[in-house]
Design a protein around this motif. Structure first.
Motif, PDB file in Angstrom:
ATOM      1  N   ARG A  22       1.189  -0.990  -0.285  1.00 59.00           N
ATOM      2  CA  ARG A  22       0.219   0.022   0.086  1.00 59.00           C
ATOM      3  C   ARG A  22       0.909   1.153  -0.136  1.00 59.00           C
ATOM      4  O   ARG A  22       1.745   1.748   0.770  1.00 59.00           O
ATOM      5  CB  ARG A  22      -0.887  -0.321   1.082  1.00 59.00           C
ATOM      6  CG  ARG A  22      -2.324  -1.069   1.283  1.00 59.00           C
ATOM      7  CD  ARG A  22      -2.838  -0.515   2.129  1.00 59.00           C
ATOM      8  NE  ARG A  22      -4.135  -1.666   2.412  1.00 59.00           N
ATOM      9  CZ  ARG A  22      -3.993  -2.830   1.876  1.00 59.00           C
ATOM     10  NH1 ARG A  22      -2.724  -3.223   2.650  1.00 59.00           N
ATOM     11  NH2 ARG A  22      -4.422  -4.272   1.986  1.00 59.00           N
ATOM     12  N   SER A  23       0.362   2.554  -0.930  1.00 57.69           N
ATOM     13  CA  SER A  23       0.990   3.612  -0.891  1.00 57.69           C
ATOM     14  C   SER A  23       0.157   4.299  -0.432  1.00 57.69           C
ATOM     15  O   SER A  23      -1.014   4.211  -0.837  1.00 57.69           O
ATOM     16  CB  SER A  23       1.979   3.982  -1.915  1.00 57.69           C
ATOM     17  OG  SER A  23       1.397   4.024  -2.654  1.00 57.69           O
ATOM     18  N   ARG A  24       0.415   5.782  -0.299  1.00 58.16           N
ATOM     19  CA  ARG A  24      -0.142   7.032   0.116  1.00 58.16           C
ATOM     20  C   ARG A  24       0.081   8.243  -0.016  1.00 58.16           C
ATOM     21  O   ARG A  24       1.389   8.102   0.018  1.00 58.16           O
ATOM     22  CB  ARG A  24      -0.877   6.693   1.944  1.00 58.16           C
ATOM     23  CG  ARG A  24      -1.625   8.106   2.648  1.00 58.16           C
ATOM     24  CD  ARG A  24      -1.597   8.155   3.732  1.00 58.16           C
ATOM     25  NE  ARG A  24      -2.955   7.018   3.781  1.00 58.16           N
ATOM     26  CZ  ARG A  24      -2.946   6.356   5.332  1.00 58.16           C
ATOM     27  NH1 ARG A  24      -3.058   6.436   6.704  1.00 58.16           N
ATOM     28  NH2 ARG A  24      -3.656   5.366   4.916  1.00 58.16           N
ATOM     29  N   ARG A  25      -0.304   9.406  -0.223  1.00 56.85           N
ATOM     30  CA  ARG A  25      -0.345  10.285  -0.785  1.00 56.85           C
ATOM     31  C   ARG A  25      -1.346  11.111   0.400  1.00 56.85           C
ATOM     32  O   ARG A  25      -2.385  11.494  -0.251  1.00 56.85           O
ATOM     33  CB  ARG A  25      -0.992  10.621  -2.173  1.00 56.85           C
ATOM     34  CG  ARG A  25       0.250  10.049  -3.564  1.00 56.85           C
ATOM     35  CD  ARG A  25       1.194  10.742  -3.994  1.00 56.85           C
ATOM     36  NE  ARG A  25       2.347   9.998  -4.465  1.00 56.85           N
ATOM     37  CZ  ARG A  25       3.640   9.201  -5.163  1.00 56.85           C
ATOM     38  NH1 ARG A  25       4.141   9.817  -4.384  1.00 56.85           N
ATOM     39  NH2 ARG A  25       3.759   9.053  -6.305  1.00 56.85           N
ATOM     40  N   VAL A  52      -3.094   3.421  -2.619  1.00 54.21           N
ATOM     41  CA  VAL A  52      -3.181   2.485  -3.983  1.00 54.21           C
ATOM     42  C   VAL A  52      -2.661   1.397  -3.499  1.00 54.21           C
ATOM     43  O   VAL A  52      -1.655   1.508  -2.778  1.00 54.21           O
ATOM     44  CB  VAL A  52      -2.289   3.027  -5.220  1.00 54.21           C
ATOM     45  CG1 VAL A  52      -1.946   2.812  -5.749  1.00 54.21           C
ATOM     46  CG2 VAL A  52      -2.110   4.940  -5.080  1.00 54.21           C
ATOM     47  N   GLU A  53      -3.515   0.012  -3.192  1.00 51.73           N
ATOM     48  CA  GLU A  53      -3.130  -1.385  -3.425  1.00 51.73           C
ATOM     49  C   GLU A  53      -2.408  -2.203  -4.639  1.00 51.73           C
ATOM     50  O   GLU A  53      -3.114  -1.414  -6.041  1.00 51.73           O
ATOM     51  CB  GLU A  53      -4.425  -1.429  -2.328  1.00 51.73           C
ATOM     52  CG  GLU A  53      -5.105  -1.247  -1.564  1.00 51.73           C
ATOM     53  CD  GLU A  53      -6.281  -1.634  -1.582  1.00 51.73           C
ATOM     54  OE1 GLU A  53      -6.243  -2.141  -0.387  1.00 51.73           O
ATOM     55  OE2 GLU A  53      -6.951  -1.715  -2.626  1.00 51.73           O
ATOM     56  N   MET A  54      -1.463  -2.329  -3.921  1.00 53.26           N
ATOM     57  CA  MET A  54      -0.833  -2.940  -5.682  1.00 53.26           C
ATOM     58  C   MET A  54      -0.289  -4.328  -5.320  1.00 53.26           C
ATOM     59  O   MET A  54       0.177  -4.130  -3.944  1.00 53.26           O
ATOM     60  CB  MET A  54       0.398  -2.478  -5.487  1.00 53.26           C
ATOM     61  CG  MET A  54       0.821  -2.306  -7.588  1.00 53.26           C
ATOM     62  SD  MET A  54       2.293  -1.508  -7.560  1.00 53.26           S
ATOM     63  CE  MET A  54       3.225  -3.078  -7.523  1.00 53.26           C
ATOM     64  N   HIS A  55      -0.495  -5.172  -6.476  1.00 56.26           N
ATOM     65  CA  HIS A  55      -0.404  -6.171  -6.314  1.00 56.26           C
ATOM     66  C   HIS A  55       0.989  -6.560  -6.950  1.00 56.26           C
ATOM     67  O   HIS A  55       0.979  -6.868  -8.406  1.00 56.26           O
ATOM     68  CB  HIS A  55      -1.831  -7.538  -6.421  1.00 56.26           C
ATOM     69  CG  HIS A  55      -1.236  -8.804  -6.955  1.00 56.26           C
ATOM     70  ND1 HIS A  55      -1.004  -9.969  -7.596  1.00 56.26           N
ATOM     71  CD2 HIS A  55      -1.238  -9.407  -5.074  1.00 56.26           C
ATOM     72  CE1 HIS A  55      -1.179 -11.164  -6.887  1.00 56.26           C
ATOM     73  NE2 HIS A  55      -1.165 -11.237  -5.868  1.00 56.26           N
ATOM     74  N   ASP A  56       1.613  -7.218  -6.466  1.00 54.49           N
ATOM     75  CA  ASP A  56       3.578  -7.385  -6.965  1.00 54.49           C
ATOM     76  C   ASP A  56       3.744  -9.314  -6.613  1.00 54.49           C
ATOM     77  O   ASP A  56       4.636  -9.053  -6.341  1.00 54.49           O
ATOM     78  CB  ASP A  56       4.341  -6.323  -6.923  1.00 54.49           C
ATOM     79  CG  ASP A  56       5.799  -6.582  -7.075  1.00 54.49           C
ATOM     80  OD1 ASP A  56       5.788  -7.543  -8.359  1.00 54.49           O
ATOM     81  OD2 ASP A  56       6.222  -5.745  -6.732  1.00 54.49           O
ATOM     82  N   SER A  57       3.263  -9.314  -7.666  1.00 54.47           N
ATOM     83  CA  SER A  57       3.847 -10.693  -8.094  1.00 54.47           C
ATOM     84  C   SER A  57       5.119 -10.924  -9.196  1.00 54.47           C
ATOM     85  O   SER A  57       5.896 -12.434  -8.367  1.00 54.47           O
ATOM     86  CB  SER A  57       2.927 -12.195  -8.141  1.00 54.47           C
ATOM     87  OG  SER A  57       2.103 -11.815  -8.940  1.00 54.47           O
ATOM     88  N   CYS A  58       5.570 -10.800  -9.902  1.00 52.27           N
ATOM     89  CA  CYS A  58       6.179 -10.474 -10.587  1.00 52.27           C
ATOM     90  C   CYS A  58       7.951  -9.516 -10.443  1.00 52.27           C
ATOM     91  O   CYS A  58       8.551 -10.400 -10.894  1.00 52.27           O
ATOM     92  CB  CYS A  58       5.933 -10.961 -12.213  1.00 52.27           C
ATOM     93  SG  CYS A  58       4.814  -9.257 -12.428  1.00 52.27           S
ATOM     94  N   GLY A  59       7.667  -8.670 -10.016  1.00 49.87           N
ATOM     95  CA  GLY A  59       8.955  -7.573  -9.976  1.00 49.87           C
ATOM     96  C   GLY A  59       8.446  -7.275 -11.331  1.00 49.87           C
ATOM     97  O   GLY A  59       7.852  -6.977 -12.247  1.00 49.87           O
TER      98      GLY A  59
END
Ligand code: 6PG
Ligand code: NI
Length: 183
Positions: A22-25, A52-59
């Motif tokens: 998760r990131s926030r502004r 922003v929530e992000m699903h990162d499974s591969c880079g």
């Protein structure tokens, strides 16, 4: 073998589980984004504008994909609605899909000649963002604007050109309605 999975609540737009970050502004992170910089500086710098929530499974690899959900809160700086910073992709030819999950707002789309188009975002709306097109979400409603996204994981973000010249239109509230103001 059974693997751990992530969970996507498609009604609320909530992303949880494995490989989710998760990131926030907040207002304090958004210098020179809104027209009325004096007003932004008078407001609480810790006020959240979007997450922003992000699903990162591969880079960040060629051929990879990221999946994310943006939550833009309702609010304004002066007469200008809360919105994302907006960006071109660093690799300009990388496209992206957005889709509306909840709330109401606008998607600003700007080409490299600074020609802008606007699409309405609402639950069920689908938006194809071609390569070479800058994109920014604007929340014109009274609840959070929640938008899903899927994009090539090597796309990257170019915020600098937007930070420097902005978008060629802004969305302001006038008599309770969104209006477009040319820059
Ligand atoms: C992306 C997506 C999307 C976007 C957020 C926040 O390329 O990563 O377009 O996840 O990053 O909506 O907007 P900003 O990146 O412009 O702050
Ligand atoms: Ni993008």
């Amino acid at each position: 073998m059974l693997q751990k999975t992530a969970l996507f609540d498609s009604l609320q737009g909530k992303l949880t589980g494995d490989h989710v970050s998760r990131s926030r502004r907040s207002l304090g992170d958004l210098s020179n984004v809104f027209l009325n910089e004096e007003e932004r500086l008078r407001m609480n710098p810790d006020q959240h504008v979007y997450e922003v929530e992000m699903h990162d499974s591969c880079g960040e690899v060629e051929g990879g994909l990221f999946f994310g959900v943006s939550h833009v809160h309702p609010g304004k700086v002066g007469d200008e609605y809360f919105m994302t910073k907006g960006h071109f992709h660093q690799k300009r030819n990388r496209a992206e899909y957005y889709w509306g999950i909840s709330g109401e707002g606008l998607l600003l789309l700007m080409d490299e000649a600074r020609v802008c188009r606007v699409e309405k975002v609402f639950p069920g709306s689908l938006h194809f963002i071609a390569g070479h097109i800058a994109h920014r979400l604007v929340n014109t409603g009274s609840s959070s604007l929640v938008v899903g996204a899927c994009w090539p994981s090597d796309a990257g973000h170019d915020y600098e050109s937007i930070q420097k010249d902005g978008f060629s239109i802004r969305v302001m509230e006038k008599n309770g309605e969104p209006v477009f103001v040319k820059q």
